[in-house]
Design a protein around this motif. Structure first.
Motif, short mmCIF file in Angstrom:
data_model
loop_
_atom_site.label_atom_id
_atom_site.label_comp_id
_atom_site.label_asym_id
_atom_site.label_seq_id
_atom_site.Cartn_x
_atom_site.Cartn_y
_atom_site.Cartn_z
N LEU A 1 15.02 2.73 -0.73
CA LEU A 1 14.03 1.85 -0.30
C LEU A 1 13.64 0.73 -1.38
O LEU A 1 13.57 -0.57 -0.96
CB LEU A 1 12.55 2.28 0.38
N HIS A 2 13.33 1.22 -2.52
CA HIS A 2 12.78 0.06 -3.67
C HIS A 2 14.14 -0.30 -4.59
O HIS A 2 13.84 -1.11 -5.47
CB HIS A 2 12.08 0.78 -4.64
N GLY A 3 15.13 0.56 -4.58
CA GLY A 3 16.35 0.03 -5.53
C GLY A 3 16.17 0.78 -6.73
O GLY A 3 16.90 1.71 -7.10
N LEU B 1 0.76 -1.15 -0.01
CA LEU B 1 0.00 -0.06 0.07
C LEU B 1 0.75 1.21 -0.09
O LEU B 1 0.45 2.18 0.30
CB LEU B 1 -0.95 0.07 1.17
N GLY B 2 2.25 1.00 -0.37
CA GLY B 2 2.90 2.35 -0.39
C GLY B 2 3.37 2.91 0.71
O GLY B 2 3.70 4.12 0.79
N SER B 3 3.42 2.10 1.84
CA SER B 3 4.19 2.70 3.15
C SER B 3 5.45 3.56 2.98
O SER B 3 5.63 4.57 3.49
CB SER B 3 4.35 2.07 4.25
N SER B 4 6.27 3.07 2.04
CA SER B 4 7.59 3.62 1.72
C SER B 4 7.40 4.70 1.24
O SER B 4 8.26 5.91 1.66
CB SER B 4 8.51 2.80 1.08
N ALA B 5 6.64 5.13 0.32
CA ALA B 5 6.53 6.36 -0.40
C ALA B 5 5.90 7.33 0.42
O ALA B 5 6.24 8.48 0.57
CB ALA B 5 5.68 6.13 -1.86
N GLY C 1 14.42 9.04 -1.72
CA GLY C 1 14.20 8.21 -0.76
C GLY C 1 13.56 7.03 -1.28
O GLY C 1 14.27 6.05 -0.59
N GLU C 2 12.76 6.80 -2.01
CA GLU C 2 12.27 5.80 -2.50
C GLU C 2 13.33 4.75 -3.21
O GLU C 2 13.37 3.55 -3.21
CB GLU C 2 11.24 5.85 -3.59
N LYS C 3 14.34 5.55 -3.80
CA LYS C 3 15.44 4.74 -4.66
C LYS C 3 16.09 3.91 -3.31
O LYS C 3 16.81 2.78 -3.52
CB LYS C 3 16.58 5.70 -4.93
N LEU D 1 5.96 6.02 -9.43
CA LEU D 1 4.66 5.81 -9.11
C LEU D 1 3.99 6.22 -7.89
O LEU D 1 3.17 7.04 -7.56
CB LEU D 1 4.00 4.70 -9.91
N ASP D 2 4.62 5.53 -7.06
CA ASP D 2 4.07 5.59 -5.60
C ASP D 2 4.29 6.84 -5.04
O ASP D 2 3.32 7.46 -4.17
CB ASP D 2 4.84 4.56 -4.58
N ASN D 3 5.49 7.46 -4.74
CA ASN D 3 5.65 8.90 -4.30
C ASN D 3 4.76 9.92 -5.09
O ASN D 3 4.25 10.78 -4.65
CB ASN D 3 7.05 9.10 -4.30
N ASN E 1 9.41 -7.98 0.60
CA ASN E 1 10.07 -6.68 0.45
C ASN E 1 10.17 -6.28 -0.89
O ASN E 1 10.41 -7.00 -1.93
CB ASN E 1 11.62 -7.11 0.87
N THR E 2 9.69 -5.14 -1.21
CA THR E 2 9.55 -4.43 -2.55
C THR E 2 10.88 -4.59 -3.53
O THR E 2 10.73 -5.12 -4.68
CB THR E 2 8.77 -3.16 -2.61
N LYS E 3 11.85 -4.27 -2.66
CA LYS E 3 13.26 -4.09 -3.39
C LYS E 3 13.63 -5.47 -4.10
O LYS E 3 13.90 -5.44 -5.15
CB LYS E 3 14.29 -3.58 -2.60
MG LIG Z 1 7.24 0.71 -1.04
#
Ligand SMILES: [Mg+2]
Ligand SMILES: Nc1ncnc2c1ncn2[C@@H]1O[C@H](COP(=O)(O)OP(=O)(O)O)[C@@H](O)[C@H]1O
Ligand SMILES: C[C@@](O)(CCOP(=O)(O)O)CC(=O)O
Length: 388
Positions: free
Chosen positions: A197-199, A145-149, A193-195, A204-206, A243-245
């Protein structure tokens, strides 16, 4: 003076993973947010002063003396708030060493990536200025659900609110939205920041967390969509952690092994997202045509799910949700990175409340958790608190 920033999570209606490889995706914000509150102390220039991070929901607190950060991250001394910059591998190594000095409990080791992103965004935007940041969230972490973004967006906004790059009315009472150019800046920092977390994030999410609404997104460009049909989605959290990454990297590896086949998969997803956006935006004057549109949407969701299986990101728990909802003639697809996490089920407008209750009861009897979220609402918002 303190600021609070809140940013929503999201659902992806179509196009996850393929969007990382340039396909179109359609996503919507949901009414579950992550909130960051940031407070600067009045007198705070000594090296003993601390930068503190409290993760309230997990009852965890991290702090770093300013002097230690100056020593370990000398390259981040001068804040560059107006120019979002990627974290270099060397800086990431130093930040990882700083985070490693805190013993994060084994069961919560996934949080380390969030703390890395925090330290990078903090020092890049505010330098070594001491402050306390408190994070709370309505979102399940690592569930698609995009918590990282939402974390990166709310954190970037709170940090930028007190930077030279943004000028705001501190006397404003209640929640306010940034202007377009400030939102763009927040979104760019959140992407950095997402980089972490997601690699390799698509952005899209942010973007949906920053701008809210329902959006179509392709290669960094967003188009706001206006849905002209009810879009009621049941969200089922399988509670299977992932884990999304790692999942994003797995799809890239499969693409490397089978470039032609995967190109065809991504191209099919692109067509599905485009058709989905056309359907939800088209006018439907009566119930019958809404039902017809829902049927088309269900078919597209089913096709997208099949292609996600081709990408290797489904999971036994997701298949259980698909089979369970199918018993009630309902269509579902995974949302987010897959491998567990959340599944979306379209709830047609004319579906009776009894059936909704029954399907939820059966899903929850499998140990899953269900919720019906409002979709397509506001994006990032901030609020000043002059009293503290
Ligand atoms: Mg995420
Ligand atoms: N509120 C939060 N506090 C600390 N870390 C967070 C928070 N929200 C997200 N994160 C970080 O993001 C990770 C989850 O991101 P990800 O795997 O992309 O899944 P998703 O974005 O779908 O929730 C967590 O493991 C953690 O590192
Ligand atoms: C798989 C992906 O398309 C979405 C990931 O979303 P989440 O982190 O699982 O909420 C990755 C991305 O777009 O960066």
């Amino acid at each position: 003076m303190a600021v609070r920033a809140r940013a929503p999570g999201k659902i992806i209606l179509s196009g996850e993973h393929a969007v990382v490889h340039g396909s179109t995706a359609v996503a919507a914000s949901i009414d579950l947010c992550t909130q960051v509150s940031l407070r600067f102390p009045i007198d705070s220039e000594s090296d003993d002063s601390l930068i503190k991070l409290q993760l309230k929901d997990m009852a965890l607190e991290f702090s770093w003396p300013v002097g230690r950060l100056k020593k370990m991250l000398p390259e981040l001394g001068i804040p560059q708030s107006s120019t979002p910059t990627p974290c270099s591998p060397e800086t990431l190594k130093s930040i990882a060493a700083l985070v490693g000095e805190h013993n994060i409990p084994e069961a919560k080791s996934g949080l380390a990536a969030g703390v890395l992103a925090f330290l990078y965004l903090y020092t890049s935007i505010q330098g070594y200025k001491p402050a306390t940041a408190v994070v709370t969230s309505d979102l399940p972490l690592g569930a698609g659900l995009g918590s990282s973004a939402a974390l990166c967006v709310s954190l970037s906004a709170a940090l930028l609110a007190f930077s030279d790059s943004v000028s705001l009315d501190f006397s404003h009472q209640g929640w306010l939205t940034f202007g377009e150019s400030e939102l763009e800046l927040v979104n760019k920092w959140a992407f950095e920041g997402e980089k972490i977390l997601h690699g390799k994030p698509s952005g899209l999410d942010n973007t949906v967390s920053t701008f809210g609404n329902i959006i179509m997104f392709k290669s960094g460009n967003l188009t706001l969509l206006k849905s002209r049909m009810p879009l009621r989605m049941l969200i089922t959290n399988t509670k299977v952690g992932r884990n999304t990454k790692a999942l994003v990297a797995g799809v890239s590896e499969r693409t490397f092994r089978h470039p032609d086949a995967m190109a065809a998969v991504f191209s099919a997803v692109d067509s599905i997202s485009k058709e989905l956006s056309t359907i939800i935006q088209s006018h439907a004057p009566d119930d019958l045509s809404i039902t017809e549109k829902e049927k088309k949407l269900e078919e597209l969701m089913e096709m997208n799910q099949g292609l996600l299986q081709c990408m290797g990101v489904t999971h036994a728990s997701i298949e259980t949700v698909l089979q369970t909802t199918l018993k009630y003639k309902l269509t579902s697809k995974l949302t987010g990175a897959g491998g567990g996490g959340c599944v979306l089920t379209l709830l047609p407008a004319l579906l009776s409340g009894t059936v909704v209750d029954e399907v939820i009861a059966e899903l929850e009897s499998c140990g899953f958790q269900c919720l019906i979220a409002e979709i397509g609402g506001k994006g990032l918002q901030i609020c000043f608190d002059a009293s503290s």
